[in-house]
Design a protein around this motif. Structure first.
Motif, short mmCIF file in Angstrom:
data_model
loop_
_atom_site.label_atom_id
_atom_site.label_comp_id
_atom_site.label_asym_id
_atom_site.label_seq_id
_atom_site.Cartn_x
_atom_site.Cartn_y
_atom_site.Cartn_z
N THR A 243 -137.84 27.79 55.87
CA THR A 243 -138.22 27.03 54.69
C THR A 243 -139.72 27.21 54.47
N ASP A 244 -140.24 26.53 53.47
CA ASP A 244 -141.67 26.66 53.18
C ASP A 244 -142.55 26.00 54.24
N VAL A 245 -141.96 25.21 55.15
CA VAL A 245 -142.77 24.53 56.18
C VAL A 245 -142.23 24.67 57.60
N ARG A 246 -141.05 25.30 57.80
CA ARG A 246 -140.46 25.38 59.15
C ARG A 246 -139.67 26.66 59.37
N GLY B 258 -144.94 33.50 52.35
CA GLY B 258 -145.46 33.90 53.64
C GLY B 258 -144.42 33.81 54.74
N ALA B 259 -143.60 32.76 54.69
CA ALA B 259 -142.54 32.59 55.69
C ALA B 259 -141.50 33.70 55.57
N ARG B 260 -141.18 34.10 54.36
CA ARG B 260 -140.22 35.20 54.17
C ARG B 260 -140.78 36.51 54.72
N MET B 261 -142.05 36.75 54.49
CA MET B 261 -142.68 37.97 55.03
C MET B 261 -142.63 37.96 56.55
N THR C 91 -147.65 26.65 57.93
CA THR C 91 -148.32 26.36 56.65
C THR C 91 -148.36 27.60 55.78
N LEU C 92 -147.38 28.48 55.92
CA LEU C 92 -147.38 29.76 55.22
C LEU C 92 -146.84 29.68 53.80
#
Length: 98
Positions: free
Chosen positions: A61-64, A16-19, A11-12
């Motif tokens: 991705t934004d969710v996985r 957030g996922a890129r970080m 849920t980032l």
């Protein structure tokens, strides 16, 4: 060649996922001797990695997070332990799977 496929939802959001993917990359390069290259995209980023006996890609991705790893013949015997270590690493970064 043995393959591992590990998928984790999060849920980032994309930033957030890129970080988090960048932290994973740093660890892969420093601790595991991987060579990593990033391919940013609009809806998904892909990070390719390799070293002797291992290659693969992390798609973010934004969710996985989708991690696909190909193990060479010698490391294939340790695929269970390798998957266990990767899952523990992801648990540390993301939190355990619910």
């Amino acid at each position: 060649m043995p393959e591992l496929k590990i998928e984790r939802e999060h849920t980032l959001g994309m930033d957030g996922a890129r970080m988090l993917a960048q932290r994973w990359r740093e660890q892969a390069e420093q601790d595991w001797g991987m060579t990593c290259t990033s391919e940013p995209g609009e809806t998904a980023d892909r990070m390719r990695f390799e070293r002797s006996g291992v290659s693969g890609a992390l798609t973010v991705t934004d969710v996985r997070f989708d991690l696909h790893i190909k193990l060479g013949f010698l490391l294939g015997a340790y695929s269970g332990k390798i998957a266990e270590k990767i899952n523990a690493n992801l648990d540390e970064l993301l939190g355990p799977v619910a």
